[in-house]
Design a protein around this motif. Structure first.
Motif, PDB file in Angstrom:
ATOM      1  N   UNK A  10       0.804  -1.447  -0.042  1.00  5.12           N
ATOM      2  CA  UNK A  10       0.007   0.066   0.036  1.00  5.12           C
ATOM      3  C   UNK A  10       0.787   1.243   0.029  1.00  5.12           C
ATOM      4  N   UNK A  11       2.086   1.265   0.716  1.00  2.29           N
ATOM      5  CA  UNK A  11       2.947   2.643   0.907  1.00  2.29           C
ATOM      6  C   UNK A  11       3.424   2.482  -0.409  1.00  2.29           C
ATOM      7  N   UNK A  12       4.063   1.555  -1.064  1.00  2.00           N
ATOM      8  CA  UNK A  12       4.606   1.807  -2.469  1.00  2.00           C
ATOM      9  C   UNK A  12       3.609   2.179  -3.443  1.00  2.00           C
ATOM     10  N   UNK A  13       2.239   1.630  -3.505  1.00  2.00           N
ATOM     11  CA  UNK A  13       1.297   2.429  -4.298  1.00  2.00           C
ATOM     12  C   UNK A  13       1.184   3.892  -4.104  1.00  2.00           C
ATOM     13  N   UNK A  16       4.022   5.714  -5.308  1.00  2.00           N
ATOM     14  CA  UNK A  16       4.014   6.079  -6.824  1.00  2.00           C
ATOM     15  C   UNK A  16       3.105   6.765  -7.322  1.00  2.00           C
ATOM     16  N   UNK A  17       1.827   7.072  -6.751  1.00  2.00           N
ATOM     17  CA  UNK A  17       0.598   7.657  -7.357  1.00  2.00           C
ATOM     18  C   UNK A  17       1.052   9.296  -6.931  1.00  2.00           C
ATOM     19  N   UNK A  18       1.757   9.417  -5.880  1.00  2.00           N
ATOM     20  CA  UNK A  18       2.244  10.978  -5.716  1.00  2.00           C
ATOM     21  C   UNK A  18       3.299  11.288  -6.644  1.00  2.00           C
ATOM     22  N   UNK A  19       4.461  10.685  -6.725  1.00  2.00           N
ATOM     23  CA  UNK A  19       5.394  10.677  -7.815  1.00  2.00           C
ATOM     24  C   UNK A  19       4.952  10.855  -8.956  1.00  2.00           C
ATOM     25  N   UNK A  29      10.103  19.804 -17.508  1.00  2.00           N
ATOM     26  CA  UNK A  29      11.154  19.812 -16.780  1.00  2.00           C
ATOM     27  C   UNK A  29      11.916  18.361 -17.195  1.00  2.00           C
ATOM     28  N   UNK A  30      13.437  18.428 -17.153  1.00  2.00           N
ATOM     29  CA  UNK A  30      13.665  17.120 -17.086  1.00  2.00           C
ATOM     30  C   UNK A  30      13.552  16.275 -15.712  1.00  2.00           C
ATOM     31  N   UNK A  31      13.711  16.990 -14.782  1.00  2.00           N
ATOM     32  CA  UNK A  31      13.480  16.093 -13.473  1.00  2.00           C
ATOM     33  C   UNK A  31      12.077  15.741 -13.259  1.00  2.00           C
ATOM     34  N   UNK A  32      11.274  16.340 -14.077  1.00  2.00           N
ATOM     35  CA  UNK A  32       9.777  15.848 -13.795  1.00  2.00           C
ATOM     36  C   UNK A  32       9.556  14.628 -14.557  1.00  2.00           C
ATOM     37  N   UNK A  33      10.265  14.501 -15.784  1.00  2.00           N
ATOM     38  CA  UNK A  33      10.220  13.034 -16.443  1.00  2.00           C
ATOM     39  C   UNK A  33      10.763  12.006 -15.672  1.00  2.00           C
ATOM     40  N   UNK A  34      11.972  12.206 -15.002  1.00  2.00           N
ATOM     41  CA  UNK A  34      12.500  11.301 -14.104  1.00  2.00           C
ATOM     42  C   UNK A  34      11.670  10.953 -13.132  1.00  2.00           C
ATOM     43  N   UNK A  35      10.955  12.048 -12.593  1.00  2.00           N
ATOM     44  CA  UNK A  35      10.051  11.693 -11.127  1.00  2.00           C
ATOM     45  C   UNK A  35       8.922  10.693 -11.636  1.00  2.00           C
ATOM     46  N   UNK A  36       8.396  10.999 -13.044  1.00  2.00           N
ATOM     47  CA  UNK A  36       7.558  10.157 -13.719  1.00  2.00           C
ATOM     48  C   UNK A  36       8.202   8.839 -13.707  1.00  2.00           C
ATOM     49  N   UNK A  37       9.334   8.476 -14.074  1.00  2.00           N
ATOM     50  CA  UNK A  37       9.659   7.170 -14.378  1.00  2.00           C
ATOM     51  C   UNK A  37       9.878   6.283 -12.902  1.00  2.00           C
ATOM     52  N   UNK A  38      10.130   7.063 -11.918  1.00  2.00           N
ATOM     53  CA  UNK A  38      10.503   6.508 -10.644  1.00  2.00           C
ATOM     54  C   UNK A  38       9.157   6.130 -10.326  1.00  2.00           C
ATOM     55  N   UNK A  42       7.700   2.369  -9.137  1.00  2.00           N
ATOM     56  CA  UNK A  42       7.049   2.273  -7.839  1.00  2.00           C
ATOM     57  C   UNK A  42       5.655   1.664  -8.036  1.00  2.00           C
ATOM     58  N   UNK A  43       5.042   2.062  -9.152  1.00  2.00           N
ATOM     59  CA  UNK A  43       3.664   1.434  -9.397  1.00  2.00           C
ATOM     60  C   UNK A  43       4.010  -0.158  -9.652  1.00  2.00           C
ATOM     61  N   UNK A  44       4.907  -0.394 -10.267  1.00  2.00           N
ATOM     62  CA  UNK A  44       5.170  -1.812 -10.541  1.00  2.00           C
ATOM     63  C   UNK A  44       5.631  -2.782  -9.700  1.00  2.00           C
ATOM     64  N   UNK A  45       6.424  -2.163  -8.552  1.00  2.00           N
ATOM     65  CA  UNK A  45       7.031  -2.727  -7.713  1.00  2.00           C
ATOM     66  C   UNK A  45       5.956  -3.794  -6.644  1.00  2.00           C
TER      67      UNK A  45
END
Length: 55
Positions: A10-13, A16-19, A29-38, A42-45
């Motif tokens: 539940x915490x991973x989900x 993941x939703x927040x990120x 922004x470039x860091x926004x795309x990286x945050x989307x990837x992370x 986390x949604x797949x974890x």
């Protein structure tokens, strides 16, 4: 399933939703795309964790 594993999934989900939300808001922004990837990872974890616990 153990309640500890359920809380971990539940915490991973939630994280993941927040990120995903933060990354989507700053996708220009470039860091926004990286945050989307992370967030996506986390949604797949929990799926990976569930398969690991099942085996």
């Amino acid at each position: 399933m153990d309640p500890d594993h359920l809380m971990l999934m539940l915490m991973l989900l939630i994280c993941g939703f927040l990120l995903l939300g933060i990354g989507f808001n700053y996708r220009e922004h470039e860091w926004g795309i990286r945050v989307l990837g992370v967030g996506t990872l986390l949604m797949l974890a929990p799926i990976v964790l569930g398969v690991h616990l099942a085996l």
